[in-house]
Write a protein that holds these residues in place. Sequence first.
Motif, PDB file in Angstrom:
ATOM      1  N   GLU A  72       0.685  -1.132  -0.056  1.00 59.27           N
ATOM      2  CA  GLU A  72       0.000   0.035   0.027  1.00 59.27           C
ATOM      3  C   GLU A  72       0.774   1.267   0.075  1.00 59.27           C
ATOM      4  O   GLU A  72       1.874   1.424   0.565  1.00 59.27           O
ATOM      5  CB  GLU A  72      -0.982  -0.149   1.169  1.00 59.27           C
ATOM      6  CG  GLU A  72      -2.016   1.084   1.337  1.00 59.27           C
ATOM      7  CD  GLU A  72      -2.756   1.054   2.294  1.00 59.27           C
ATOM      8  OE1 GLU A  72      -2.528   0.284   3.483  1.00 59.27           O
ATOM      9  OE2 GLU A  72      -3.918   1.784   2.421  1.00 59.27           O
ATOM     10  N   ASP A  73       0.361   2.462  -0.621  1.00 60.36           N
ATOM     11  CA  ASP A  73       1.222   3.431  -0.825  1.00 60.36           C
ATOM     12  C   ASP A  73       0.109   4.534  -0.585  1.00 60.36           C
ATOM     13  O   ASP A  73      -0.946   4.736  -1.459  1.00 60.36           O
ATOM     14  CB  ASP A  73       1.925   3.507  -2.022  1.00 60.36           C
ATOM     15  CG  ASP A  73       2.626   4.775  -2.486  1.00 60.36           C
ATOM     16  OD1 ASP A  73       2.719   5.636  -1.526  1.00 60.36           O
ATOM     17  OD2 ASP A  73       2.669   5.214  -3.584  1.00 60.36           O
ATOM     18  N   GLU A  74       0.460   5.611   0.061  1.00 62.70           N
ATOM     19  CA  GLU A  74      -0.619   6.630   0.579  1.00 62.70           C
ATOM     20  C   GLU A  74      -0.874   7.623  -0.806  1.00 62.70           C
ATOM     21  O   GLU A  74      -1.435   8.318  -1.287  1.00 62.70           O
ATOM     22  CB  GLU A  74      -0.320   7.661   1.322  1.00 62.70           C
ATOM     23  CG  GLU A  74       0.971   8.099   1.517  1.00 62.70           C
ATOM     24  CD  GLU A  74       1.189   9.275   2.488  1.00 62.70           C
ATOM     25  OE1 GLU A  74       0.110   9.036   3.465  1.00 62.70           O
ATOM     26  OE2 GLU A  74       2.120   9.771   2.729  1.00 62.70           O
ATOM     27  N   MET A  75       0.352   7.464  -1.759  1.00 59.57           N
ATOM     28  CA  MET A  75       0.616   8.445  -2.872  1.00 59.57           C
ATOM     29  C   MET A  75      -0.641   7.707  -4.262  1.00 59.57           C
ATOM     30  O   MET A  75      -0.546   8.209  -5.089  1.00 59.57           O
ATOM     31  CB  MET A  75       1.757   8.460  -3.509  1.00 59.57           C
ATOM     32  CG  MET A  75       2.863   9.035  -2.507  1.00 59.57           C
ATOM     33  SD  MET A  75       1.953  10.890  -2.055  1.00 59.57           S
ATOM     34  CE  MET A  75       2.696  11.672  -3.652  1.00 59.57           C
ATOM     35  N   ASP A  76      -0.849   6.489  -4.056  1.00 62.01           N
ATOM     36  CA  ASP A  76      -1.969   5.844  -4.745  1.00 62.01           C
ATOM     37  C   ASP A  76      -3.157   5.275  -4.131  1.00 62.01           C
ATOM     38  O   ASP A  76      -3.028   4.332  -3.456  1.00 62.01           O
ATOM     39  CB  ASP A  76      -1.162   4.636  -5.732  1.00 62.01           C
ATOM     40  CG  ASP A  76      -2.244   3.737  -6.698  1.00 62.01           C
ATOM     41  OD1 ASP A  76      -3.255   4.118  -6.700  1.00 62.01           O
ATOM     42  OD2 ASP A  76      -1.691   3.008  -7.141  1.00 62.01           O
ATOM     43  N   ALA A  77      -4.267   5.948  -4.263  1.00 59.03           N
ATOM     44  CA  ALA A  77      -5.314   5.791  -3.457  1.00 59.03           C
ATOM     45  C   ALA A  77      -6.044   4.414  -3.856  1.00 59.03           C
ATOM     46  O   ALA A  77      -6.952   3.829  -3.070  1.00 59.03           O
ATOM     47  CB  ALA A  77      -6.563   6.765  -3.827  1.00 59.03           C
ATOM     48  N   THR A  78      -5.661   3.706  -5.139  1.00 59.65           N
ATOM     49  CA  THR A  78      -6.133   2.535  -5.563  1.00 59.65           C
ATOM     50  C   THR A  78      -5.192   1.300  -4.882  1.00 59.65           C
ATOM     51  O   THR A  78      -5.484   0.225  -5.268  1.00 59.65           O
ATOM     52  CB  THR A  78      -6.303   2.432  -7.074  1.00 59.65           C
ATOM     53  OG1 THR A  78      -5.125   2.687  -7.724  1.00 59.65           O
ATOM     54  CG2 THR A  78      -7.177   3.398  -7.454  1.00 59.65           C
ATOM     55  N   SER A  79      -4.059   1.606  -4.492  1.00 58.30           N
ATOM     56  CA  SER A  79      -3.250   0.770  -3.733  1.00 58.30           C
ATOM     57  C   SER A  79      -3.753   0.352  -2.634  1.00 58.30           C
ATOM     58  O   SER A  79      -4.707   0.946  -1.948  1.00 58.30           O
ATOM     59  CB  SER A  79      -1.787   1.306  -3.667  1.00 58.30           C
ATOM     60  OG  SER A  79      -1.713   2.039  -2.552  1.00 58.30           O
ATOM     61  N   ILE A  80      -3.556  -1.043  -2.254  1.00 56.39           N
ATOM     62  CA  ILE A  80      -4.116  -1.818  -1.053  1.00 56.39           C
ATOM     63  C   ILE A  80      -3.077  -2.450  -0.166  1.00 56.39           C
ATOM     64  O   ILE A  80      -2.006  -2.852  -1.003  1.00 56.39           O
ATOM     65  CB  ILE A  80      -5.476  -2.741  -1.577  1.00 56.39           C
ATOM     66  CG1 ILE A  80      -5.055  -3.328  -2.853  1.00 56.39           C
ATOM     67  CG2 ILE A  80      -6.660  -1.922  -1.690  1.00 56.39           C
ATOM     68  CD1 ILE A  80      -5.910  -4.115  -3.642  1.00 56.39           C
ATOM     69  N   GLU A  81      -3.627  -2.619   1.043  1.00 55.45           N
ATOM     70  CA  GLU A  81      -2.337  -3.072   1.960  1.00 55.45           C
ATOM     71  C   GLU A  81      -2.261  -4.861   1.312  1.00 55.45           C
ATOM     72  O   GLU A  81      -3.335  -5.141   0.776  1.00 55.45           O
ATOM     73  CB  GLU A  81      -3.216  -3.185   3.172  1.00 55.45           C
ATOM     74  CG  GLU A  81      -2.197  -3.552   4.304  1.00 55.45           C
ATOM     75  CD  GLU A  81      -2.971  -3.891   5.604  1.00 55.45           C
ATOM     76  OE1 GLU A  81      -4.066  -3.160   5.807  1.00 55.45           O
ATOM     77  OE2 GLU A  81      -2.667  -4.784   6.329  1.00 55.45           O
ATOM     78  N   SER A  82      -1.173  -5.116   1.486  1.00 56.69           N
ATOM     79  CA  SER A  82      -0.784  -6.614   0.849  1.00 56.69           C
ATOM     80  C   SER A  82      -1.675  -7.276   1.816  1.00 56.69           C
ATOM     81  O   SER A  82      -1.746  -7.900   2.984  1.00 56.69           O
ATOM     82  CB  SER A  82       0.661  -6.957   1.183  1.00 56.69           C
ATOM     83  OG  SER A  82       0.678  -8.142   0.367  1.00 56.69           O
ATOM     84  N   VAL A  83      -2.829  -8.029   0.833  1.00 60.20           N
ATOM     85  CA  VAL A  83      -3.724  -9.067   1.305  1.00 60.20           C
ATOM     86  C   VAL A  83      -3.565 -10.258   0.671  1.00 60.20           C
ATOM     87  O   VAL A  83      -4.604 -10.844   0.438  1.00 60.20           O
ATOM     88  CB  VAL A  83      -5.262  -8.537   1.393  1.00 60.20           C
ATOM     89  CG1 VAL A  83      -5.403  -7.359   2.486  1.00 60.20           C
ATOM     90  CG2 VAL A  83      -5.529  -7.817   0.084  1.00 60.20           C
ATOM     91  N   LEU A  84      -2.547 -10.835   0.419  1.00 63.04           N
ATOM     92  CA  LEU A  84      -2.205 -11.985  -0.530  1.00 63.04           C
ATOM     93  C   LEU A  84      -2.822 -13.345   0.198  1.00 63.04           C
ATOM     94  O   LEU A  84      -2.561 -13.442   1.423  1.00 63.04           O
ATOM     95  CB  LEU A  84      -0.623 -12.059  -0.660  1.00 63.04           C
ATOM     96  CG  LEU A  84       0.096 -11.298  -1.690  1.00 63.04           C
ATOM     97  CD1 LEU A  84       1.248 -12.154  -2.001  1.00 63.04           C
ATOM     98  CD2 LEU A  84      -0.920 -11.646  -2.962  1.00 63.04           C
ATOM     99  N   ILE A  85      -3.559 -13.750  -0.441  1.00 72.92           N
ATOM    100  CA  ILE A  85      -4.218 -15.127   0.203  1.00 72.92           C
ATOM    101  C   ILE A  85      -3.249 -16.253  -0.066  1.00 72.92           C
ATOM    102  O   ILE A  85      -2.630 -16.449  -1.020  1.00 72.92           O
ATOM    103  CB  ILE A  85      -5.468 -15.299  -0.721  1.00 72.92           C
ATOM    104  CG1 ILE A  85      -6.541 -14.020  -0.257  1.00 72.92           C
ATOM    105  CG2 ILE A  85      -6.384 -16.682  -0.163  1.00 72.92           C
ATOM    106  CD1 ILE A  85      -7.659 -13.896  -0.914  1.00 72.92           C
TER     107      ILE A  85
END
Lengths: 468, 90
Positions: free
Chosen positions: A232-245
Motif C-alpha cells: 500500500e502507498d498513500e500516493m496511490d489511493a487505489t493501492s491496497i494493503e498487501s492482502v495476499l491469500i
Amino acid sequence: MIDLKNLTIEKASEAMKNGEYTSVDLARAYLKNIEEKNKELNAYLEVFSDALDQAKKADEMIKNGKQTKMTGIPIAIKDNILIKGKKCGAASKILENYTASYDAFVIKKLKEEGAVFIGRTNMDEFAMGSSTQTSAYGVTRNPHDTERVPGGSSGGSAVAVASLMALVALGTETCGSVRQPASFCGLVGLKPTYGMVSRSGTIAMGNSLDQIAPFGKTVRDAEILFDAIKGEDEMDATSIESVLIPSREGKIIGIPWHLFEEGVDKEVMDNFKESVEKLKNAGYKIVDIKLPYSQYSLAVYYIIMPAEVSTNLSRFDGVRYGPRKDGESVNDEYKKTRSAGFGAEARRRIMIGTYVLSHGYYDAYYKRAWRVRHAIEREFENIFKEVDFVLTPTTPTPAFKLGEKMNDPVAMYLCDIFSAPANIAGITAIALPSGMTGKKLPLSIQFMANHFHEKDLFDIGKKFEEIR
Amino acid sequence: MEIKDVEKLAELAKIELSLDEKKNLLSDMEGILSYVKQIQEVNIEEIKPEYEHRNIWREDKIEERDFSGDLIKEQFPESQDGFVKVKKIM
C-alpha cells in the motif's frame, strides 16, 4: 565467468553472500552483454552511468550483513517508471530529456533493498502498442529471431532479461504489456491484481487498468520481484494493503474454449493442448467453462483505455516540461507541441478517447463499456467459485515479423485478445513459457486467478515448470 | 464519420493534422469503432451496476515530500522568476 543463462535471484544472492562474486562483478557481466548486444537489439534506451556505483553500495550492504532478497540484483526498468534524477520519457518525443523529480513507489522500495538499476528500457510510446514498434527511439528486436518483434509494450524490458542484459526487469501492464512480450521472448510475466502495486511514479496510460509488473526467467524470480514491489502507498489511493491469500493449492482449471475457437495459430493451439494434457497427467482437473461476457473484454478495453488516455495525455502541452514548439498563441503552441510530440498511435488513441467521451456518444460507448466491464468482473467472481484457475494461450500467435500489423491497428490490438479479460476484471494472471515452435520461437500459456491469488499462480507456475 | 468530425475531435484534443493525417485517422477510427461497436449487442439491461468501489479519503496535512522543486523548475521550457512562462492569454 558467471553463468548468466541459468542465473536466478536466489543463486545470485547466495553467491554474493558467500563471496563467490560481488554485485559489481555481476553488474559488469551484464554490462558486457549490453555492450555486445544492445546495439542490435535496442532493448535499452539508456544504460545508467552509475550502475557500478549502485552495485558498490549493494556490496557494502552485503558486507554489513544487511542483504535482503533484491540486494545487488541487476534490474532493467521500463522507460515509464520514474527514478529521481534520471531521464524518463515513455519513449515519446513529447517527453524528450524529461528528468524525473521523484522516485516511483516501486523504485523507492527497490532502492531500500539495494537493487541495481542497470538502465531504462525501450517501449511502445506511452505503452501504446503490442510490438515495441511505436517507440520514438526505434524498434526493439526479439533475440530469438531479430527479424521479429519482442512484443510490447514492455518489449525492451523483456529483451533485456531474455538476452541476459539484466537478471530481472519491470514493465507495466494495461492490457497484456508484460504477459505478451513475456510470451514472445520465452519469459515469465506476472500481471498483479489491480491495486497490489502502487502506480505512483508510473507515467499513466489507463489509470483503472495500469499495473507495474515483473519479468523473470523463472516463476520464482517473478515472485521475488513482485514481493519486493507490492504494498500500500498513500500516493496511490487505489493501492491496497498487501492482502495476499495463501495458496489454496487449487487443482481445478477451467478452460473457456469458446474464446479461442478461431484466430489462433495452429502451433499455439497444439502446444496449448499438449500443455493441458501435461497438467491433466500431473493431477489437475480440467473443466470446460463459459465466459460469455469476457469475449467483449478487448472491445471494452478499446473504449475505456482511450477515454483514460485522452484525459491523461492532455497534460502534455509543452508548458512545464518537454520540448515546446513555437506558435502564435498559447492554443497554437499547445497544438504544435502536441502534433510534433505524439506519434501516430498516441494520436489515434487520443482521438478515439475524445470521441467516446464526447456528448452524444458517451452513453453508447463509454457508459455502456463500463456496464459490460462490471458484468465481466462478476463473471470472473462467479467462475472462481467453481474453478481455481482459468487457462488460455497467452497470445494467439508467436512473435510476428517487424513491420507487420503496423498499418492495421485492429490487427495489432487483437494480439492482446487473451490478455484483456484479466486487466478488465482487475484479477491476476501469469504468462509461462510452454515450448517452442518449429522455427524456435517461444510459446506461452496463461493462468488467471482471482484477486489477491498471486500465490496460487506462483504455485501452479512452479509446478508447470517441472512438467512442461 | 467524415473528415469534419475528425477536425472537430482534433480541435478538442488540440492536435494539428495535415489532410493526409486526417484521412488516415478517419479510416483508422472507422476500423476501431466498428470493432468496439460489438459491445452494443450486449443486453446491458441484465447487468446490475453494483459498485463495490469506494473512495479513499485522507486528511489534508502539510508534509515533506520527495519532489525536487529545483528539478521541476529547471525543466520549464520557458520561465521567468521561477514561474512558467506562456504566450499572452488575454
